[in-house]
Design a protein around this motif. Sequence first.
Motif, PDB file in Angstrom:
ATOM      1  N   GLY A 154       0.698  -1.225   0.047  1.00 22.85           N
ATOM      2  CA  GLY A 154      -0.011   0.110  -0.125  1.00 22.85           C
ATOM      3  C   GLY A 154       0.778   1.328  -0.045  1.00 22.85           C
ATOM      4  N   ARG A 155       2.197   1.144  -0.180  1.00 23.42           N
ATOM      5  CA  ARG A 155       2.885   2.262  -0.026  1.00 23.42           C
ATOM      6  C   ARG A 155       2.910   3.144  -1.386  1.00 23.42           C
ATOM      7  N   ASP A 156       3.154   4.206  -1.457  1.00 21.43           N
ATOM      8  CA  ASP A 156       3.123   5.112  -2.621  1.00 21.43           C
ATOM      9  C   ASP A 156       4.313   5.496  -3.331  1.00 21.43           C
ATOM     10  N   GLY A 157       4.318   5.623  -4.578  1.00 21.95           N
ATOM     11  CA  GLY A 157       5.522   6.134  -5.368  1.00 21.95           C
ATOM     12  C   GLY A 157       5.844   7.411  -5.388  1.00 21.95           C
ATOM     13  N   VAL A 189       3.138  11.082 -24.474  1.00 19.26           N
ATOM     14  CA  VAL A 189       3.155  10.573 -23.242  1.00 19.26           C
ATOM     15  C   VAL A 189       4.274  11.400 -22.510  1.00 19.26           C
ATOM     16  N   CYS A 190       3.434  12.031 -21.410  1.00 22.51           N
ATOM     17  CA  CYS A 190       4.329  12.884 -20.401  1.00 22.51           C
ATOM     18  C   CYS A 190       4.489  12.152 -19.076  1.00 22.51           C
ATOM     19  N   THR A 191       5.565  12.143 -18.648  1.00 15.78           N
ATOM     20  CA  THR A 191       6.077  11.697 -17.248  1.00 15.78           C
ATOM     21  C   THR A 191       5.295  12.209 -16.053  1.00 15.78           C
ATOM     22  N   ASP A 192       5.540  11.611 -15.068  1.00 16.15           N
ATOM     23  CA  ASP A 192       4.713  12.289 -13.720  1.00 16.15           C
ATOM     24  C   ASP A 192       5.816  13.150 -13.272  1.00 16.15           C
ATOM     25  N   TRP A 193       5.538  13.905 -12.419  1.00 13.11           N
ATOM     26  CA  TRP A 193       6.472  15.148 -12.119  1.00 13.11           C
ATOM     27  C   TRP A 193       7.599  14.720 -11.355  1.00 13.11           C
ATOM     28  N   LEU A 194       8.672  15.365 -11.645  1.00 13.70           N
ATOM     29  CA  LEU A 194       9.992  15.132 -11.296  1.00 13.70           C
ATOM     30  C   LEU A 194      10.500  13.764 -11.133  1.00 13.70           C
ATOM     31  N   ILE A 195      10.415  12.935 -12.226  1.00 18.14           N
ATOM     32  CA  ILE A 195      10.955  11.735 -12.092  1.00 18.14           C
ATOM     33  C   ILE A 195      12.427  11.806 -12.526  1.00 18.14           C
ATOM     34  N   THR A 196      12.849  12.934 -12.996  1.00 18.81           N
ATOM     35  CA  THR A 196      14.400  13.011 -13.436  1.00 18.81           C
ATOM     36  C   THR A 196      15.209  13.664 -12.374  1.00 18.81           C
ATOM     37  N   ALA A 197      14.538  14.213 -11.350  1.00 13.32           N
ATOM     38  CA  ALA A 197      15.071  14.842 -10.334  1.00 13.32           C
ATOM     39  C   ALA A 197      15.614  14.031  -9.276  1.00 13.32           C
ATOM     40  N   ASN A 198      16.670  14.528  -8.537  1.00 12.35           N
ATOM     41  CA  ASN A 198      17.108  13.633  -7.634  1.00 12.35           C
ATOM     42  C   ASN A 198      16.473  13.338  -6.378  1.00 12.35           C
ATOM     43  N   GLU A 199      16.445  12.067  -5.596  1.00 15.88           N
ATOM     44  CA  GLU A 199      15.589  11.770  -4.615  1.00 15.88           C
ATOM     45  C   GLU A 199      16.162  12.435  -3.351  1.00 15.88           C
ATOM     46  N   GLY A 200      15.250  12.287  -2.574  1.00 15.38           N
ATOM     47  CA  GLY A 200      15.749  12.947  -1.173  1.00 15.38           C
ATOM     48  C   GLY A 200      16.786  12.311  -0.293  1.00 15.38           C
ATOM     49  N   GLU A 201      17.331  12.830   0.881  1.00 19.27           N
ATOM     50  CA  GLU A 201      18.400  12.026   1.570  1.00 19.27           C
ATOM     51  C   GLU A 201      17.744  10.870   2.176  1.00 19.27           C
ATOM     52  N   VAL A 246      11.494  11.587   2.221  1.00 21.13           N
ATOM     53  CA  VAL A 246      11.498  13.002   1.924  1.00 21.13           C
ATOM     54  C   VAL A 246      11.055  13.103   0.311  1.00 21.13           C
ATOM     55  N   PHE A 247       9.895  13.959   0.484  1.00 17.08           N
ATOM     56  CA  PHE A 247       9.106  14.163  -0.770  1.00 17.08           C
ATOM     57  C   PHE A 247      10.127  15.136  -1.807  1.00 17.08           C
ATOM     58  N   ALA A 248      10.617  14.441  -2.728  1.00 15.76           N
ATOM     59  CA  ALA A 248      11.853  14.993  -3.879  1.00 15.76           C
ATOM     60  C   ALA A 248      11.595  14.497  -5.020  1.00 15.76           C
ATOM     61  N   GLY A 249      12.716  14.267  -5.731  1.00 15.77           N
ATOM     62  CA  GLY A 249      12.637  13.736  -6.996  1.00 15.77           C
ATOM     63  C   GLY A 249      12.437  12.172  -6.975  1.00 15.77           C
ATOM     64  N   LYS A 250      11.743  11.484  -8.140  1.00 12.54           N
ATOM     65  CA  LYS A 250      11.668  10.157  -8.084  1.00 12.54           C
ATOM     66  C   LYS A 250      12.228   9.509  -9.172  1.00 12.54           C
ATOM     67  N   PRO A 251      13.172   9.151  -9.150  1.00 14.61           N
ATOM     68  CA  PRO A 251      14.143   8.642 -10.418  1.00 14.61           C
ATOM     69  C   PRO A 251      14.239   7.145 -10.170  1.00 14.61           C
ATOM     70  N   TRP A 252      13.054   6.356  -9.937  1.00 16.29           N
ATOM     71  CA  TRP A 252      13.077   5.050  -9.413  1.00 16.29           C
ATOM     72  C   TRP A 252      13.618   4.005 -10.641  1.00 16.29           C
ATOM     73  N   GLY A 253      14.521   3.324 -10.214  1.00 15.44           N
ATOM     74  CA  GLY A 253      15.418   2.468 -11.018  1.00 15.44           C
ATOM     75  C   GLY A 253      16.451   3.009 -11.752  1.00 15.44           C
ATOM     76  N   VAL A 254      16.655   4.270 -11.782  1.00 21.35           N
ATOM     77  CA  VAL A 254      17.778   4.967 -12.481  1.00 21.35           C
ATOM     78  C   VAL A 254      18.610   5.964 -11.318  1.00 21.35           C
ATOM     79  N   GLU A 255      18.167   5.611  -9.998  1.00 15.66           N
ATOM     80  CA  GLU A 255      18.852   6.592  -9.085  1.00 15.66           C
ATOM     81  C   GLU A 255      20.473   6.953  -9.272  1.00 15.66           C
TER      82      GLU A 255
END
Length: 766
Positions: A305-308, A387-399, A403-412
């Motif tokens: 149930g956790r969110d991406g 086809v548009c990405t969801d917001w901030l997928i190319t930004a860096n994730e949080g520490e 933390v709500f930040a970038g979401k580059p999952w799989g390509v961190e």
Amino acid sequence: MRKTLLLIGAILITLYSQSQEKFITVENSNGATLAYSPNSGVKIITVDGLKFKDLNKNGKLDKYEDWRLPVDQRAGDLAQKMTIEQIAGLMLYSIHQTIPAQDFGFGSSTYDGKPFSKSGANPWDLTDAQKQFLKEDNLRHVLVMTIQSPEIAAKWNNEMQAFLEGIDFGIPGNTSSDPRHATTSDAEFNAGGGTISMWPRELGLAATFDPDLVRRFGEIASAEYRALGIGTALSPQIDLATEPRWFRMGMTFGEGAKLVTDLARAYIDGFQDSTGKDEIVGGWGYKSVNAMVKHWPGGGPEEGGRDGHWAFGKFAVYPGNNFEEHLKPFTEGAFKLDGKTRTASAVMPYYTISYNQSKDGSNYANGFNKYIVTDLLREKYGYDGVVCTDWLITANEGETPDVFAGKPWGVEDKSIAERHYLAIKAGVDQFGGNNEKGPVIEAYKMGGKEFGKSYMRKRFEQSAVRLLKNIFRLGLFENPYLNPQESSEIVGNPEFMEAGYEAQLKSSVLLKNKNNVLPVIDRKTVFIPKVYTPSAKNWWGIWTESKLDYPVNLNIVKKYYNVTANPAEADFAMVFVSNPKSEHGGYSLTDRKAGGNGYIPISLQYDPYTATEAREHSIAAGDPVIDPDIKNRSYNGKSTRTSNSNDLDVLLKTREMMVDKPVIAIVDVSNPMIFNEFEKYMDGIIVNFGSSAQSILDIVSGKYEPSGLLPVQMPANMSTVEKQYEDVPYDMECHKDTEGNVYDFAFGMNWKGVIKDNRTSKYAKP
């Protein structure tokens, strides 16, 4: 080919007042209405006796300026003329904008270097950041969040369009919005502001089981959107809600594939189709709004149930091997419309990694995944829209994962430019939440080295054509301007308000009516207890203030009943609560710092919960940057609490205070919940999905008979929640109440008893 009428009348020229200048509307009786700003340098030229806008100011009629030509031809002509830098800007979608900009925090910006409150600027003026990304970064797609009023939204639109009309090819802006019609403030990112028609949240629309109502919502919402200058809706969210703990479930149409598919089709037809004089071609026109359907290939089966939106929720899992069912709302609904526009104009992949679903074995998130975007969406299902990405997928994730930040999952571990390049190679056209063209141009250069400049030029033009078509279809090149007075009259007009209110009534579900305690027709005396709302973290990790207050406006209640603060004087009680809300989204930094893996349960019950029947080993795990050592995300044996556990105390104590007099529970639901904690103590239960207090009181008082049905199952206990599969619908044991009724999908009651009608048969569980 656009419908062209014979020139039979004179050209009418009208001046509309704009905030700082005037724009001119030239209305031809040949089927085109042109509007332009003289300050932009754009002029009207005459060719073959017809009027056209000279957007690039070259003194001749270019194909893209010719409103008589097919959209594909116009878009192709303009794409070929554009530089890579200009196309890169077209491939951007801005971060959230507020009108006017906030002085600080999320949505903040400046006006001539000063915050709005100290700038002397008009609320509809462009901010410094907007001028920067519109002109320097060539951005043309703007996401608008809160607005002050419809009139201000219209004036801001006119300012933006006049600003853009004078730049390069005069490409107009395409403004978009997250859902903004809910009566409550929990629409995604609280998109709102201004007076707009009020409807239940999406799960409430689903509870009507009525595609015609949902289509009518789309028609009304699109009219209001266009009056606000909004040309693209970042909706509908048609993920199958098969995981009951997912916090975005309330923004979906529920867990039934057939129901979600039909509602998706109706919603998009309502938004995209224009008719009569508003139609330009193929159903598209001046009242159309592009629907960006989300989230391909379905964001519902989130592990645990956790969110991406956060690193702790990056995986969607398929323990029931049910991947294909999650595609149906798209392939059989959004891509097979009943209306003339035929298919949703845009698609947004979700943040998640569809774990182990790619044929090449890669576990990139959907926006970076060639199998998900190109092999499936483009090639297998033939989708050629944006086809548009969801917001901030190319930004860096949080520490840390919370933390709500970038979401580059799989390509961190990739660079920001490399992430853009991977997304482009996967088949993506546009980057949500990116205001800067630099990384897109870097991605172009990477492609040039790998495939050659000619290939990458064609690839960029391919995306440009898709993006431009969605602007041409709306008639924005011909007339992007609004009359602010008309906008004020359209948005939230009485007809639209009435339709939204009727939907609120139809969406509420009567679950229990012991001894026919409802409706309470006579003007009796009611006791309504206050409810404590604790502090909670919002999207951005900021804590809200706690409060103790009445959950409804008592002045509204007094129109129906006498109100008392003394239970002994009351004839009956109404208790307004919300479904249980987990304190955390399934992750605790405190647990991680104490040596645990950080992962904790998400609970659907009010009482403290310990997960004794959870998986001993998670299906997915892995973060090469933050927590490379965490190989198991299991929370088995751990405990958690819900932030609004006091709601249960209010329900039970009200029962004690009322002794043997009726107690009616009114539950605002955004997720399934465990009813066995309190149901047996209640005489009546009504669930709603973000409806107004007045609509609830119209039902309680008998002015309206309930007709809503559950669009999701209500589990018997947390044991069945832990045992269900994230990707499979209808796989929980459901709650059975004291009257023998089971709170299953499509269950609901009216005054006569359990509802059995054509809706329950049409959308019955397979």
